[in-house]
Design a protein around this motif. Sequence first.
Motif, PDB file in Angstrom:
ATOM      1  N   ILE A  66      78.923  86.898  80.581  1.00 30.08           N
ATOM      2  CA  ILE A  66      79.900  87.945  80.267  1.00 30.08           C
ATOM      3  C   ILE A  66      79.233  89.258  79.877  1.00 30.08           C
ATOM      4  CG2 ILE A  66      81.800  88.591  78.727  1.00 30.08           C
ATOM      5  CD1 ILE A  66      82.462  85.610  78.480  1.00 30.08           C
TER       6      ILE A  66
ATOM      7  N   GLY B  62      83.347  91.524  86.780  1.00 31.32           N
ATOM      8  CA  GLY B  62      83.723  90.184  87.208  1.00 31.32           C
ATOM      9  C   GLY B  62      83.692  89.134  86.127  1.00 31.32           C
TER      10      GLY B  62
ATOM     11  N   ASP C 290      84.788  86.651  83.233  1.00 28.06           N
ATOM     12  CA  ASP C 290      86.042  85.963  82.956  1.00 28.06           C
ATOM     13  C   ASP C 290      86.472  86.278  81.530  1.00 28.06           C
ATOM     14  OD1 ASP C 290      88.205  84.303  82.666  1.00 28.06           O
ATOM     15  OD2 ASP C 290      87.159  82.457  83.220  1.00 28.06           O
ATOM     16  N   LEU C 291      87.528  87.056  81.396  1.00 26.04           N
ATOM     17  CA  LEU C 291      87.972  87.533  80.088  1.00 26.04           C
ATOM     18  C   LEU C 291      89.346  86.987  79.705  1.00 26.04           C
ATOM     19  CD1 LEU C 291      86.986  91.284  80.640  1.00 26.04           C
ATOM     20  CD2 LEU C 291      85.624  89.505  79.508  1.00 26.04           C
ATOM     21  N   ARG C 292      89.739  85.882  80.330  1.00 29.71           N
ATOM     22  CA  ARG C 292      91.098  85.372  80.113  1.00 29.71           C
ATOM     23  C   ARG C 292      91.274  84.683  78.762  1.00 29.71           C
ATOM     24  NH1 ARG C 292      91.632  81.900  85.482  1.00 29.71           N
ATOM     25  NH2 ARG C 292      89.460  81.502  84.844  1.00 29.71           N
ATOM     26  N   SER C 293      90.189  84.240  78.151  1.00 39.43           N
ATOM     27  CA  SER C 293      90.311  83.507  76.877  1.00 39.43           C
ATOM     28  C   SER C 293      89.212  83.964  75.922  1.00 39.43           C
ATOM     29  CB  SER C 293      90.223  81.996  77.105  1.00 39.43           C
ATOM     30  OG  SER C 293      91.254  81.541  77.943  1.00 39.43           O
TER      31      SER C 293
ATOM     32  N   ASP D 191      94.078  87.073  76.171  1.00 45.32           N
ATOM     33  CA  ASP D 191      93.701  87.395  77.547  1.00 45.32           C
ATOM     34  C   ASP D 191      93.371  88.886  77.631  1.00 45.32           C
ATOM     35  OD1 ASP D 191      93.406  87.740  80.249  1.00 45.32           O
ATOM     36  OD2 ASP D 191      95.462  87.177  80.790  1.00 45.32           O
TER      37      ASP D 191
ATOM     38  N   SER E   5      91.724  90.098  80.420  1.00 46.86           N
ATOM     39  CA  SER E   5      91.398  90.350  81.822  1.00 46.86           C
ATOM     40  C   SER E   5      92.196  91.526  82.367  1.00 46.86           C
ATOM     41  CB  SER E   5      91.684  89.105  82.658  1.00 46.86           C
ATOM     42  OG  SER E   5      93.070  88.781  82.632  1.00 46.86           O
ATOM     43  N   ASP E   6      91.693  92.092  83.469  1.00 46.74           N
ATOM     44  CA  ASP E   6      92.382  93.182  84.182  1.00 46.74           C
ATOM     45  C   ASP E   6      92.714  94.366  83.280  1.00 46.74           C
ATOM     46  OD1 ASP E   6      92.388  91.636  86.549  1.00 46.74           O
ATOM     47  OD2 ASP E   6      94.184  90.571  85.864  1.00 46.74           O
TER      48      ASP E   6
ATOM     49  N   LYS F 155      93.478  94.425  80.120  1.00 42.62           N
ATOM     50  CA  LYS F 155      94.432  94.198  79.027  1.00 42.62           C
ATOM     51  C   LYS F 155      93.768  94.473  77.687  1.00 42.62           C
ATOM     52  CE  LYS F 155      97.071  90.498  81.356  1.00 42.62           C
ATOM     53  NZ  LYS F 155      96.157  90.150  82.451  1.00 42.62           N
TER      54      LYS F 155
ATOM     55  N   LYS G 236      85.447  95.979  78.589  1.00 41.02           N
ATOM     56  CA  LYS G 236      85.370  96.808  79.791  1.00 41.02           C
ATOM     57  C   LYS G 236      83.922  96.995  80.232  1.00 41.02           C
ATOM     58  CE  LYS G 236      89.509  99.531  78.695  1.00 41.02           C
ATOM     59  NZ  LYS G 236      90.054 100.881  78.471  1.00 41.02           N
TER      60      LYS G 236
END
Length: 382
Positions: A44, A69, A71-74, A96, A98-99, A101, A123
């Motif tokens: 990460i 790229g 993984d930032l969902r959790s 989350d 990601s994207d 948020k 970011k």
Amino acid sequence: MKFTNILLTIAVCSSLTSCFKDEPLNAECDIEQAYVHTDNPSDIFFAPSDTLVNVPSEQTNITFNVKVGADLRSMAPIFKLTEGATIEPASGSVHDFSDGKTVTYKVTSQDGQWSRTYVVAFKTQASVGKYDFENFRIIKGGAGGEYYEWSDLNEDSEWMGNWATGNPGFNISMSSAEAYEYPTAPYADGYYGSAVKLETRSTGALGAMVNMRIAAGNLFIGYFDVRKALTNTLKATNFGLPFDRKPLRFTGHYMYTPGSMLMDKYGNEIPGKTDQGDIYAVFYRNHDSAGKPVMLYGDDVLTNSNIVAIARLGEVKATDGWTSFDINFEYTGEVDPAELANRGYNLAVVFSSSIDGAAFCGAIGSTLIVDEVEVVCEETTE
């Protein structure tokens, strides 16, 4: 806020945070640090130290610098708060990110009377090498009053918070000053558009009590830790942020007018000498050989052994109108391409209206105005 009791003020200022109240032990509501634990930080983050963010007391946006790229969902940020404060959502709760948020956290003081909100994001920040100083805003000072701060914008036109000044420190002693009376303020008639004006100012009676009689106007890439403004002044200025390109030249435009009387920290005139400004950029490794993070401060920004290159204007003397500068970075070591790609280097760009301002030596009224600055870098072959 007006300081009617100087001795009491000095005691209070030593523990000043952005929730400056009569009872600082239980009325503070700051996030001091943000941390993320992950089993595989290299998936990460560029470096293990990127999992920790020190949060200046004036800052309410907290951004973790992550790889493209990731993984930032959790993600579960953990926060160090001022004593007795509470936070909602809870420290360590999973969200989350990601994207793009973000999550907004509310910190409440121990006495329940004060609160602040923080926005946390993960970011990938692009390295910025062109600086026009068009983006500035007024913020409230911890001791009352207001002053200006600057930032570049990222690709999404968001405030990056990459520039800092000593204005928060000046706010301790001169909170009754108007925003334009602070050492660092906008200048409308720039080389192109707005510029930034750095002026050496008197810090008044409080400054004289502690032999900090002047505050040089300054602007630098990094952050200012107001908590150390009186207790460890040279450590209050934290110079540099990650940079993933090799700098070659440092260019821009300036005007300079020295003040009428150069004086030392005790207020004594230094006869036969005239104040000068300072303009330089420093490129350095942001980790030591053991992988521990390295930051440059006021006492080693030009001498630290991790410095790889410096570009410094030899003399910043009085000028008649706008003067251009174009300085080569002088390298004392090699740049590791792999470290560079993983943001293993920091870039600091520094301007000051008094060259010895960090030692509280300067001339009140010395004024440096800068605009349209660029760090010219080696072209990449992507």
